[in-house]
Design a protein around this motif. Structure first.
Motif, PDB file in Angstrom:
ATOM      1  N   UNK A   1       0.809  -1.193   0.000  1.00 39.53           N
ATOM      2  CA  UNK A   1       0.000   0.000   0.000  1.00 39.53           C
ATOM      3  C   UNK A   1       0.855   1.261   0.000  1.00 39.53           C
ATOM      4  N   UNK A   2       2.078   1.131   0.459  1.00 41.26           N
ATOM      5  CA  UNK A   2       2.957   2.302   0.510  1.00 41.26           C
ATOM      6  C   UNK A   2       3.193   2.870  -0.890  1.00 41.26           C
ATOM      7  N   UNK A   3       3.442   2.001  -1.842  1.00 44.49           N
ATOM      8  CA  UNK A   3       3.683   2.446  -3.225  1.00 44.49           C
ATOM      9  C   UNK A   3       2.427   3.086  -3.810  1.00 44.49           C
ATOM     10  N   UNK A   4       1.257   2.548  -3.478  1.00 41.35           N
ATOM     11  CA  UNK A   4       0.008   3.110  -3.978  1.00 41.35           C
ATOM     12  C   UNK A   4      -0.208   4.521  -3.429  1.00 41.35           C
ATOM     13  N   UNK A   5       0.098   4.717  -2.156  1.00 37.48           N
ATOM     14  CA  UNK A   5      -0.005   6.050  -1.556  1.00 37.48           C
ATOM     15  C   UNK A   5       0.974   7.010  -2.219  1.00 37.48           C
ATOM     16  N   UNK A   6       2.146   6.517  -2.516  1.00 34.39           N
ATOM     17  CA  UNK A   6       3.156   7.327  -3.200  1.00 34.39           C
ATOM     18  C   UNK A   6       2.662   7.733  -4.593  1.00 34.39           C
ATOM     19  N   UNK A   7       1.994   6.812  -5.281  1.00 30.50           N
ATOM     20  CA  UNK A   7       1.433   7.091  -6.600  1.00 30.50           C
ATOM     21  C   UNK A   7       0.375   8.190  -6.520  1.00 30.50           C
ATOM     22  N   UNK A   8      -0.502   8.089  -5.542  1.00 32.31           N
ATOM     23  CA  UNK A   8      -1.546   9.098  -5.369  1.00 32.31           C
ATOM     24  C   UNK A   8      -0.939  10.473  -5.082  1.00 32.31           C
TER      25      UNK A   8
END
Length: 58
Positions: A1-8
């Motif tokens: 989920x960390x990468x997804x938050x970074x993407x957002x």
């Protein structure tokens, strides 16, 4: 989920420059948008690879 938050966060950071380019015609902002989108593409690919790897290990 960390990468997804970074993407957002990355997409949100591009928004201001996108407005400057599309609404005000600022070409330098357009360059920053293109650079940011290239980073989005790379990060999205990392996420895709992680999802595929996780899916295949189950």
């Amino acid at each position: 989920m960390e990468k997804y938050s970074e993407l957002k966060s990355l997409i949100a950071s591009i928004e201001e420059d996108a407005v400057k380019f599309f609404e005000k015609g600022n070409n330098a902002a357009g360059t920053r948008v293109r650079t940011g989108l290239q980073k989005v593409k790379a990060l999205a690919q990392e996420i895709r690879n992680a999802v595929t790897e996780a899916k295949n290990t189950k």
